[in-house]
Design a protein around this motif. Sequence first.
Motif, PDB file in Angstrom:
ATOM      1  N   LEU A 306      36.092  24.345   4.180  1.00  0.00           N
ATOM      2  CA  LEU A 306      34.694  24.073   4.511  1.00  0.00           C
ATOM      3  C   LEU A 306      34.054  23.361   3.328  1.00  0.00           C
ATOM      4  CD1 LEU A 306      33.906  27.538   6.120  1.00  0.00           C
ATOM      5  CD2 LEU A 306      34.717  25.443   7.239  1.00  0.00           C
ATOM      6  N   ASN A 307      33.419  22.217   3.584  1.00  0.00           N
ATOM      7  CA  ASN A 307      33.022  21.305   2.513  1.00  0.00           C
ATOM      8  C   ASN A 307      31.528  21.243   2.239  1.00  0.00           C
ATOM      9  OD1 ASN A 307      35.759  20.516   2.226  1.00  0.00           O
ATOM     10  ND2 ASN A 307      35.526  19.101   3.950  1.00  0.00           N
ATOM     11  N   LYS A 308      30.695  21.556   3.234  1.00  0.00           N
ATOM     12  CA  LYS A 308      29.248  21.379   3.038  1.00  0.00           C
ATOM     13  C   LYS A 308      28.489  22.343   3.932  1.00  0.00           C
ATOM     14  CE  LYS A 308      25.860  19.033   1.097  1.00  0.00           C
ATOM     15  NZ  LYS A 308      25.719  18.925  -0.369  1.00  0.00           N
ATOM     16  N   VAL A 309      27.344  22.831   3.431  1.00  0.00           N
ATOM     17  CA  VAL A 309      26.460  23.663   4.229  1.00  0.00           C
ATOM     18  C   VAL A 309      25.027  23.194   4.024  1.00  0.00           C
ATOM     19  CG1 VAL A 309      26.389  25.404   2.377  1.00  0.00           C
ATOM     20  CG2 VAL A 309      25.661  26.026   4.703  1.00  0.00           C
ATOM     21  N   ILE A 310      24.263  23.121   5.125  1.00  0.00           N
ATOM     22  CA  ILE A 310      22.839  22.811   5.067  1.00  0.00           C
ATOM     23  C   ILE A 310      22.098  23.836   5.911  1.00  0.00           C
ATOM     24  CG2 ILE A 310      23.226  20.346   4.724  1.00  0.00           C
ATOM     25  CD1 ILE A 310      22.280  19.945   7.657  1.00  0.00           C
ATOM     26  N   TYR A 311      20.780  23.840   5.778  1.00  0.00           N
ATOM     27  CA  TYR A 311      19.919  24.700   6.591  1.00  0.00           C
ATOM     28  C   TYR A 311      19.166  23.811   7.569  1.00  0.00           C
ATOM     29  CZ  TYR A 311      16.001  27.765   7.823  1.00  0.00           C
ATOM     30  OH  TYR A 311      15.060  28.492   8.499  1.00  0.00           O
ATOM     31  N   ALA A 312      19.305  24.101   8.866  1.00  0.00           N
ATOM     32  CA  ALA A 312      18.624  23.303   9.883  1.00  0.00           C
ATOM     33  C   ALA A 312      18.432  24.150  11.134  1.00  0.00           C
ATOM     34  CB  ALA A 312      19.419  22.050  10.225  1.00  0.00           C
ATOM     35  N   GLU A 313      17.249  24.065  11.716  1.00  0.00           N
ATOM     36  CA  GLU A 313      16.956  24.736  12.991  1.00  0.00           C
ATOM     37  C   GLU A 313      17.261  26.238  12.921  1.00  0.00           C
ATOM     38  OE1 GLU A 313      17.524  21.331  16.294  1.00  0.00           O
ATOM     39  OE2 GLU A 313      19.421  21.977  15.410  1.00  0.00           O
ATOM     40  N   ASN A 314      16.829  26.853  11.816  1.00  0.00           N
ATOM     41  CA  ASN A 314      16.997  28.286  11.573  1.00  0.00           C
ATOM     42  C   ASN A 314      18.459  28.717  11.624  1.00  0.00           C
ATOM     43  OD1 ASN A 314      15.671  30.713  10.857  1.00  0.00           O
ATOM     44  ND2 ASN A 314      15.987  31.524  12.916  1.00  0.00           N
ATOM     45  N   GLN A 315      19.347  27.846  11.152  1.00  0.00           N
ATOM     46  CA  GLN A 315      20.773  28.142  11.099  1.00  0.00           C
ATOM     47  C   GLN A 315      21.363  27.598   9.806  1.00  0.00           C
ATOM     48  OE1 GLN A 315      21.991  26.043  14.691  1.00  0.00           O
ATOM     49  NE2 GLN A 315      22.430  28.000  15.710  1.00  0.00           N
ATOM     50  N   TYR A 316      22.434  28.242   9.345  1.00  0.00           N
ATOM     51  CA  TYR A 316      23.310  27.612   8.381  1.00  0.00           C
ATOM     52  C   TYR A 316      24.287  26.739   9.169  1.00  0.00           C
ATOM     53  CZ  TYR A 316      21.843  30.901   4.708  1.00  0.00           C
ATOM     54  OH  TYR A 316      21.120  31.620   3.784  1.00  0.00           O
ATOM     55  N   LEU A 317      24.325  25.462   8.857  1.00  0.00           N
ATOM     56  CA  LEU A 317      25.243  24.529   9.506  1.00  0.00           C
ATOM     57  C   LEU A 317      26.317  24.134   8.501  1.00  0.00           C
ATOM     58  CD1 LEU A 317      25.958  22.620  11.913  1.00  0.00           C
ATOM     59  CD2 LEU A 317      24.565  20.900  10.760  1.00  0.00           C
ATOM     60  N   ILE A 318      27.569  24.407   8.837  1.00  0.00           N
ATOM     61  CA  ILE A 318      28.687  24.200   7.924  1.00  0.00           C
ATOM     62  C   ILE A 318      29.650  23.198   8.543  1.00  0.00           C
ATOM     63  CG2 ILE A 318      30.577  25.329   6.703  1.00  0.00           C
ATOM     64  CD1 ILE A 318      29.017  27.997   7.194  1.00  0.00           C
ATOM     65  N   ILE A 319      30.142  22.253   7.735  1.00  0.00           N
ATOM     66  CA  ILE A 319      31.131  21.295   8.218  1.00  0.00           C
ATOM     67  C   ILE A 319      32.343  21.313   7.302  1.00  0.00           C
ATOM     68  CG2 ILE A 319      29.418  19.792   9.304  1.00  0.00           C
ATOM     69  CD1 ILE A 319      29.782  17.942   6.808  1.00  0.00           C
ATOM     70  N   GLY A 320      33.483  20.800   7.827  1.00  0.00           N
ATOM     71  CA  GLY A 320      34.673  20.822   7.006  1.00  0.00           C
ATOM     72  C   GLY A 320      35.797  19.971   7.550  1.00  0.00           C
ATOM     73  N   ASP A 321      37.010  20.319   7.172  1.00  0.00           N
ATOM     74  CA  ASP A 321      38.187  19.517   7.508  1.00  0.00           C
ATOM     75  C   ASP A 321      38.472  19.554   9.004  1.00  0.00           C
ATOM     76  OD1 ASP A 321      38.350  19.044   4.828  1.00  0.00           O
ATOM     77  OD2 ASP A 321      40.281  20.049   4.528  1.00  0.00           O
ATOM     78  N   ASP A 322      39.108  18.471   9.461  1.00  0.00           N
ATOM     79  CA  ASP A 322      39.526  18.337  10.866  1.00  0.00           C
ATOM     80  C   ASP A 322      38.357  18.419  11.836  1.00  0.00           C
ATOM     81  OD1 ASP A 322      42.274  18.089  10.193  1.00  0.00           O
ATOM     82  OD2 ASP A 322      42.402  20.261   9.969  1.00  0.00           O
ATOM     83  N   GLY A 323      37.168  17.989  11.382  1.00  0.00           N
ATOM     84  CA  GLY A 323      36.014  17.895  12.279  1.00  0.00           C
ATOM     85  C   GLY A 323      35.355  19.204  12.640  1.00  0.00           C
ATOM     86  N   ILE A 324      35.598  20.275  11.881  1.00  0.00           N
ATOM     87  CA  ILE A 324      35.020  21.573  12.238  1.00  0.00           C
ATOM     88  C   ILE A 324      33.527  21.615  11.956  1.00  0.00           C
ATOM     89  CG2 ILE A 324      35.449  22.684   9.996  1.00  0.00           C
ATOM     90  CD1 ILE A 324      36.167  25.234  11.580  1.00  0.00           C
ATOM     91  N   VAL A 325      32.791  22.270  12.872  1.00  0.00           N
ATOM     92  CA  VAL A 325      31.350  22.489  12.736  1.00  0.00           C
ATOM     93  C   VAL A 325      31.087  23.961  13.032  1.00  0.00           C
ATOM     94  CG1 VAL A 325      29.039  21.903  13.554  1.00  0.00           C
ATOM     95  CG2 VAL A 325      30.823  20.125  13.426  1.00  0.00           C
ATOM     96  N   ILE A 326      30.479  24.680  12.113  1.00  0.00           N
ATOM     97  CA  ILE A 326      30.151  26.101  12.281  1.00  0.00           C
ATOM     98  C   ILE A 326      28.641  26.261  12.172  1.00  0.00           C
ATOM     99  CG2 ILE A 326      30.461  28.439  11.394  1.00  0.00           C
ATOM    100  CD1 ILE A 326      33.115  27.511  10.180  1.00  0.00           C
ATOM    101  N   LYS A 327      28.078  27.022  13.108  1.00  0.00           N
ATOM    102  CA  LYS A 327      26.660  27.350  13.055  1.00  0.00           C
ATOM    103  C   LYS A 327      26.514  28.870  12.944  1.00  0.00           C
ATOM    104  CE  LYS A 327      25.167  23.440  15.912  1.00  0.00           C
ATOM    105  NZ  LYS A 327      24.482  23.027  17.176  1.00  0.00           N
ATOM    106  N   ILE A 328      25.757  29.313  11.940  1.00  0.00           N
ATOM    107  CA  ILE A 328      25.492  30.731  11.744  1.00  0.00           C
ATOM    108  C   ILE A 328      24.001  30.974  11.940  1.00  0.00           C
ATOM    109  CG2 ILE A 328      25.565  32.664  10.130  1.00  0.00           C
ATOM    110  CD1 ILE A 328      27.856  31.309   8.698  1.00  0.00           C
ATOM    111  N   ASP A 329      23.682  31.822  12.891  1.00  0.00           N
ATOM    112  CA  ASP A 329      22.272  32.148  13.151  1.00  0.00           C
ATOM    113  C   ASP A 329      21.724  33.042  12.044  1.00  0.00           C
ATOM    114  OD1 ASP A 329      22.306  30.757  15.560  1.00  0.00           O
ATOM    115  OD2 ASP A 329      22.940  32.516  16.704  1.00  0.00           O
ATOM    116  N   LEU A 330      20.488  32.768  11.645  1.00  0.00           N
ATOM    117  CA  LEU A 330      19.808  33.632  10.692  1.00  0.00           C
ATOM    118  C   LEU A 330      18.976  34.663  11.443  1.00  0.00           C
ATOM    119  CD1 LEU A 330      18.670  31.117   7.965  1.00  0.00           C
ATOM    120  CD2 LEU A 330      20.709  32.513   8.030  1.00  0.00           C
ATOM    121  N   PRO A 331      18.801  35.859  10.868  1.00  0.00           N
ATOM    122  CA  PRO A 331      18.008  36.905  11.554  1.00  0.00           C
ATOM    123  C   PRO A 331      16.598  36.435  11.838  1.00  0.00           C
ATOM    124  CG  PRO A 331      19.200  37.812   9.677  1.00  0.00           C
ATOM    125  CD  PRO A 331      19.342  36.317   9.579  1.00  0.00           C
TER     126      PRO A 331
END
Length: 331
Positions: A306-331
């Motif tokens: 996992l290479n980068k994380v930003i905060y957007a739309e009340n989520q942590y948005l994480i991107i990385g190798d092979d086109g992966i996108v992870i969204k983590i909801d904040l409380p």
Amino acid sequence: MSKTTFLKPSIYFIFLLGLVSNLLVLNSCNKDDETIDVNYSISYLDTNIDLQDVAFFQGSYVLVGGRSWEIGVLIKSKDFVEFTIDSISYNAMLDLFTYGDDIYCTGVDGRITVVNNGQIRYQNYLGKVEEDWSYTVLRSIYVDDNRIIITGGKSYNNGQITQLNKEYKLIEYDTFVNQLNEIESLGDGRLMAVGYGQVLSYDEGEYKWKQENVFGDNFIACSFDYHSSFWVAGADGSIFKLNTESQRWEKLRDESTFFSHSQGLNDILFIDENNGIVVGQEGYVSITTNAGKTWSQANIKTDNNLNKVIYAENQYLIIGDDGIVIKIDLP
């Protein structure tokens, strides 16, 4: 005739006990306090491109990526399902910065690329091109009203920080022994740059870069929480915090050693003075809610780097190798 002296068993035992205790303390400084479940989703862009940076820009997400010696790309998507992809460089793009209507990109091939409304508005070599057509890799870019600042280096060496005006004319060029990986503004005329074994600070009033009293890791990423703390993460797992008012550094996590292991980190982000996140190798994600005093590893099922994380739309948005996108909801 020489005489051999042996340590008494009691002294030997005390020595070993002290050594083991120290190792346990070191190892405890490198581990998360707990593992937690988080509400998250994983998706993949329909591409095997390694995603390196992302920003929310004009109602959509823009991303850059590629693999080291393959075509560098700029991707645009609203939902990470449908997307457009444009080849904008000969080699992987590593960083982007949005300013006004422009997207500024840097990467492996030593060029700065500026994209406006889907068109390349400016592109030129900035890093030194060697006779064998190898380049100074441009690793990070920062833009404000008056200047463009790019950091880079090559194979952990030949660090550079270049300042251009908005017409792309040279203002200042500084060289350093080791590569520099990321640059961040503290919002008051001060800049910070981190790199291989070094953290540098720049004050517009002094017009020079100076070494901060922080050493020991390949510092790969940094973040300013817009209150009074500046955070640094290392590729070998260390985490440092600078109080920007007192100028006091604090080490929150040790880097890996022969005796202890820390997960390799690729990015760090604090959205306020208490809430932060680090991401790294092999799907590693760890979250703090108390200004880095304790960290909790998020239970996320992926082994992708996992290479980068930003905060957007009340989520942590994480991107990385092979086109992966992870969204983590904040409380």
